[in-house]
Design a protein around this motif. Structure first.
Motif, PDB file in Angstrom:
ATOM      1  N   THR A  14       0.966  -1.238   0.388  1.00  0.00           N
ATOM      2  CA  THR A  14      -0.327   0.411   0.296  1.00  0.00           C
ATOM      3  C   THR A  14       0.986   1.478   0.583  1.00  0.00           C
ATOM      4  N   LEU A  56      -7.832  -1.477   2.380  1.00  0.00           N
ATOM      5  CA  LEU A  56      -8.980  -2.794   1.286  1.00  0.00           C
ATOM      6  C   LEU A  56      -8.296  -3.116   1.186  1.00  0.00           C
ATOM      7  N   LYS A  62     -17.354   3.374  -1.157  1.00  0.00           N
ATOM      8  CA  LYS A  62     -18.062   4.211  -1.377  1.00  0.00           C
ATOM      9  C   LYS A  62     -17.609   5.342  -0.087  1.00  0.00           C
ATOM     10  N   HIS A  76     -15.431   9.916  -3.169  1.00  0.00           N
ATOM     11  CA  HIS A  76     -14.100   8.991  -3.509  1.00  0.00           C
ATOM     12  C   HIS A  76     -14.887   7.189  -3.604  1.00  0.00           C
ATOM     13  N   HIS A  78     -13.301   3.885  -3.179  1.00  0.00           N
ATOM     14  CA  HIS A  78     -11.885   3.118  -2.928  1.00  0.00           C
ATOM     15  C   HIS A  78     -12.131   1.772  -3.472  1.00  0.00           C
ATOM     16  N   GLN A  79     -11.061   1.533  -3.617  1.00  0.00           N
ATOM     17  CA  GLN A  79     -10.881   0.160  -4.702  1.00  0.00           C
ATOM     18  C   GLN A  79      -9.669  -0.721  -3.461  1.00  0.00           C
ATOM     19  N   ASP A  82      -6.120   0.501  -1.409  1.00  0.00           N
ATOM     20  CA  ASP A  82      -6.383   1.699  -1.097  1.00  0.00           C
ATOM     21  C   ASP A  82      -6.279   1.408   0.411  1.00  0.00           C
ATOM     22  N   ILE A  84      -7.582   3.624   3.924  1.00  0.00           N
ATOM     23  CA  ILE A  84      -9.408   4.372   3.699  1.00  0.00           C
ATOM     24  C   ILE A  84      -8.997   5.200   5.411  1.00  0.00           C
ATOM     25  N   GLY A  99     -18.551   6.159   5.674  1.00  0.00           N
ATOM     26  CA  GLY A  99     -17.869   5.528   4.113  1.00  0.00           C
ATOM     27  C   GLY A  99     -18.465   3.479   4.126  1.00  0.00           C
ATOM     28  N   ARG A 136      -0.481  10.725  -2.056  1.00  0.00           N
ATOM     29  CA  ARG A 136      -1.793  11.031  -2.646  1.00  0.00           C
ATOM     30  C   ARG A 136      -1.920  12.419  -2.660  1.00  0.00           C
TER      31      ARG A 136
END
Length: 225
Positions: A14, A56, A62, A76, A78-79, A82, A84, A99, A136
């Motif tokens: 990450t 994640l 979301k 945003h 996130h996938q 990521d 968070i 979230g 980021r």
């Protein structure tokens, strides 16, 4: 249900931890927990005390706000891979948005106190994290530029290219969010998004089948940016 598990490789891959040495990674992993949530379940809510941040592993999360009028603004999506809500740990006492899981998700939960304790004992860790965090920041600056300098078609093209994969000679983008959610993410409404997609298909840039967009000619498509 949460349980501890070995995740050194996940953390190392990450952006936030990519520059840390193995000892620091092991210390963080020892304090981390696995969290599994189902589609539609809240990971955290706007205003909740920020006691942890997350990595994640799989699924989609979301991040969104609800206005006083009740409308939703997606900040945003996130996938896998990521980080968070790390910003809430460093400079806020509460999560600044909601979230929610768009799919069944597996995450790593990293407690705030354990992470801050590691930084206090090892200032070098903080410096390395600052270096990773700057990447980021550049990404979000790029997003702001997109909203201020690019029209909807350009934002849509950039989204499709960024989320595309290659299979054989075909570049394709699988739409893993609803068109309503994509419209909110791109700063528009579903009807306007649909017109933009139809325009790209009518001009021969895209074909669509069951939520999968195939890019007919990637080089030609990129000229729209």
């Amino acid at each position: 249900m949460e349980k501890t598990f070995n995740l050194q490789n996940i953390l190392h891959n990450t952006f936030l931890f990519s520059n840390l040495d193995s000892t620091s990674i092991e210390q963080i992993a020892a304090e981390s927990l696995r969290v599994d949530i189902v589609r539609g379940e809240l990971l955290f809510s706007d205003g909740m005390e920020a006691l942890a941040f997350f990595v994640l592993i799989n699924g989609m999360i979301k991040i969104y706000k609800i206005s006083d009028e009740g409308s939703e603004q997606i900040l945003h999506i996130h996938q896998s891979g990521d980080i968070i809500a790390e910003g809430a740990i460093f400079d806020k006492q509460k999560y600044p948005a909601n979230g929610i899981a768009l799919q069944n998700c597996t995450l790593v939960k990293i407690p705030k106190d354990a992470f801050v304790s590691l930084i206090m004992k090892n200032p070098e860790v903080a410096l390395k994290i600052m270096g990773s965090y700057s990447r980021r920041l550049r990404m979000f600056v790029s997003m702001i530029e997109d909203f201020t300098l690019k029209d909807l078609e350009q934002r849509l093209v950039k989204y499709i290219i960024r989320n595309s994969k290659k299979k054989g000679a075909i570049n394709y983008c699988e739409l893993n969010v609803s068109k309503k959610e994509l419209a909110s993410l791109l700063g528009t409404i579903p009807e306007t998004l649909s017109r933009a997609l139809t325009g790209l298909k009518n001009k021969g840039y895209l074909t669509e089948s069951e939520g999968v967009f195939a890019i007919c000619d990637l080089e030609k498509f990129q000229t729209l940016l």
